[in-house]
Scaffold this active site. Structure first.
Site, short mmCIF file in Angstrom:
data_model
loop_
_atom_site.label_atom_id
_atom_site.label_comp_id
_atom_site.label_asym_id
_atom_site.label_seq_id
_atom_site.Cartn_x
_atom_site.Cartn_y
_atom_site.Cartn_z
N ARG A 124 -1.36 -36.46 30.49
CA ARG A 124 -0.32 -37.34 31.05
C ARG A 124 0.18 -36.76 32.36
NH1 ARG A 124 4.54 -34.89 28.47
NH2 ARG A 124 3.68 -33.35 27.06
N SER A 176 6.03 -25.12 41.97
CA SER A 176 7.19 -26.02 42.03
C SER A 176 8.09 -25.55 43.16
CB SER A 176 7.96 -25.96 40.71
OG SER A 176 9.24 -26.56 40.86
N TYR A 207 11.76 -20.85 34.23
CA TYR A 207 10.81 -21.70 34.96
C TYR A 207 10.65 -21.19 36.41
CZ TYR A 207 8.83 -26.25 36.52
OH TYR A 207 8.03 -27.25 37.03
N ALA A 265 11.17 -18.16 37.55
CA ALA A 265 10.46 -16.88 37.55
C ALA A 265 8.96 -17.11 37.40
CB ALA A 265 10.96 -15.99 36.42
N LYS A 293 7.24 -19.86 38.18
CA LYS A 293 6.65 -20.53 39.34
C LYS A 293 6.63 -19.61 40.57
CE LYS A 293 5.78 -24.55 37.37
NZ LYS A 293 4.40 -24.93 37.05
P1 NDP Z 1 4.29 -33.48 31.73
O1 NDP Z 1 5.32 -32.95 30.80
O2 NDP Z 1 4.28 -34.92 32.07
O3 NDP Z 1 2.82 -33.05 31.25
C1 NDP Z 1 2.59 -31.71 30.90
C2 NDP Z 1 1.14 -31.54 30.54
O4 NDP Z 1 0.92 -30.16 30.26
C3 NDP Z 1 0.72 -32.31 29.33
O5 NDP Z 1 -0.60 -32.79 29.52
C4 NDP Z 1 0.75 -31.27 28.23
O6 NDP Z 1 -0.19 -31.52 27.17
C5 NDP Z 1 0.30 -30.05 28.99
N1 NDP Z 1 0.66 -28.81 28.35
C6 NDP Z 1 1.90 -28.30 28.13
N2 NDP Z 1 1.83 -27.13 27.50
C7 NDP Z 1 0.51 -26.88 27.32
C8 NDP Z 1 -0.22 -25.83 26.71
N3 NDP Z 1 0.40 -24.76 26.15
N4 NDP Z 1 -1.57 -25.90 26.71
C9 NDP Z 1 -2.21 -26.95 27.26
N5 NDP Z 1 -1.59 -27.98 27.84
C10 NDP Z 1 -0.25 -27.94 27.85
O7 NDP Z 1 4.48 -32.59 33.07
P2 NDP Z 1 4.20 -32.90 34.62
O8 NDP Z 1 3.01 -33.73 34.77
O9 NDP Z 1 5.47 -33.33 35.24
O10 NDP Z 1 3.96 -31.42 35.14
C11 NDP Z 1 2.68 -30.91 35.44
C12 NDP Z 1 2.86 -29.64 36.25
O11 NDP Z 1 3.59 -29.93 37.44
C13 NDP Z 1 3.65 -28.56 35.53
O12 NDP Z 1 3.09 -27.30 35.82
C14 NDP Z 1 5.04 -28.66 36.14
O13 NDP Z 1 5.73 -27.45 36.08
C15 NDP Z 1 4.69 -29.05 37.57
N6 NDP Z 1 5.77 -29.70 38.29
C16 NDP Z 1 6.29 -30.91 37.87
C17 NDP Z 1 7.33 -31.49 38.58
C18 NDP Z 1 7.95 -32.79 38.19
O14 NDP Z 1 8.96 -33.19 38.80
N7 NDP Z 1 7.40 -33.53 37.23
C19 NDP Z 1 7.89 -30.85 39.78
C20 NDP Z 1 7.26 -29.59 40.12
C21 NDP Z 1 6.24 -29.05 39.40
P3 NDP Z 1 0.23 -32.43 25.89
O15 NDP Z 1 0.56 -33.79 26.48
O16 NDP Z 1 -0.99 -32.46 25.07
O17 NDP Z 1 1.41 -31.78 25.29
#
Ligand code: NDP
Length: 263
Positions: free
Chosen positions: A22, A149, A162, A164, A166
């Site tokens: 997602r 981020s 978070y 720390a 990033k």
């Molecule tokens: P979402 O919460 O929408 O999606 C997170 C995704 O990471 C999911 O596919 C989830 O899998 C997966 N995931 C989480 N933990 C694990 C794990 N231990 N092993 C494997 N997969 C894992 O997050 P975003 O799309 O918003 O974020 C994606 C990245 O972008 C992150 O690194 C976030 O820190 C970064 N980011 C996001 C921002 C924002 O505003 N949205 C801003 C800045 C950075 P599952 O669905 O199966 O749980």
């Protein structure tokens, strides 16, 4: 003009995106599938979402499969890479996107907030990069993008864990980049500001902040982040390494955003 540093023809292999069930990861996986490499869709638990990402890729003529792997589990990461290699050859494009939050003011933060965030957002990246580099080195070609981020550089209350992770991710990115540059492998970070995904849906004030603090006056769509990943992972981006591309609608550039009623 041809890029003489690129192996010709470009070696066969695949792209692997963690957290692609997602949000940003799903958009990145769909976008990268359009660059004619097979894509492995990594996820932790959302099998339905991961299957939807794969279906979207296949409907647009791409090749992909989903693989469940918690990136904090070293054995699962090894299985993920083995499955990718058996299906499509070496992982030559790696997007470390999986990430979580566990916000808490620092005085109340405990190990249950700290460790999962550091394990997922930072230590897992160390692990996947180490695993990917041997195949990339053999191919003399590789592209790694680590999802950082703006909170790695600027902050808000409640995000010490978070932030720390990033900030550490950016240091890790730079260090590995300088070690592997001679092998045709680039390693970069991408620092989004606010992106409309599940990760930030529960933070009520962000909606208001988007309208008032971000110069473009909106959150980003995941596809806008994916477009930047596409550039950083392209063969043409071979001279971009060890850097962080900030994609935040001007948030970190602005001293303040003038509130003009209509402009
Ligand atoms: P979402 O919460 O929408 O999606 C997170 C995704 O990471 C999911 O596919 C989830 O899998 C997966 N995931 C989480 N933990 C694990 C794990 N231990 N092993 C494997 N997969 C894992 O997050 P975003 O799309 O918003 O974020 C994606 C990245 O972008 C992150 O690194 C976030 O820190 C970064 N980011 C996001 C921002 C924002 O505003 N949205 C801003 C800045 C950075 P599952 O669905 O199966 O749980």
């Amino acid at each position: 003009m041809p890029n003489d540093a690129l192996p010709r023809p470009l070696p066969d292999g695949c792209a692997l995106v963690t957290g692609a069930s997602r949000g940003i990861g799903a958009a990145v996986a769909r976008d990268l599938a359009g660059t004619h490499r097979p894509v492995v869709v990594g996820y932790r638990q959302d099998e339905t979402g991961a299957k939807q990402t794969v279906a979207a890729i296949q409907e647009s003529g791409g090749t992909a499969f989903a693989f469940r792997a918690d990136v904090t589990d070293p054995a699962a990461v090894e299985e993920l890479f083995t499955a990718a290699e058996e299906a499509y050859g070496p992982v030559l494009v790696l997007v470390n996107n999986a990430g979580i939050r566990s916000d808490q003011v620092f005085a109340a933060m405990d190990d249950s907030d700290w460790h999962p965030v550091l394990d997922t957002n930072l230590s897992a990246v160390y692990r996947t990069m180490r695993r990917a580099l041997s195949g990339m080195s053999r191919a003399r070609f590789g592209r790694i993008v680590n999802m950082g981020s703006v909170l790695g550089r600027q902050s808000l209350p409640g995000v010490a864990n978070y932030a720390a992770a990033k900030a550490g991710l950016e240091g890790l990115t730079r260090s590995v980049a300088v070690e592997v540059a001679r092998r045709g492998i680039t390693v970069n970070a991408l620092a989004p500001g606010l992106v409309e995904t599940d990760l930030v849906r529960d933070v009520a004030f962000l909606e208001r902040a988007a309208r008032t603090a971000i110069p473009v006056r909106r959150a980003a769509q995941p596809a806008e982040i994916a477009a930047c990943v596409r550039f950083l992972t392209s063969p043409e981006a071979g001279y971009v390494t060890g850097t962080t591309l900030t994609v935040d609608g001007g948030l970190s550039a602005a001293a303040f955003v003038p509130q003009v009623p209509r402009d």
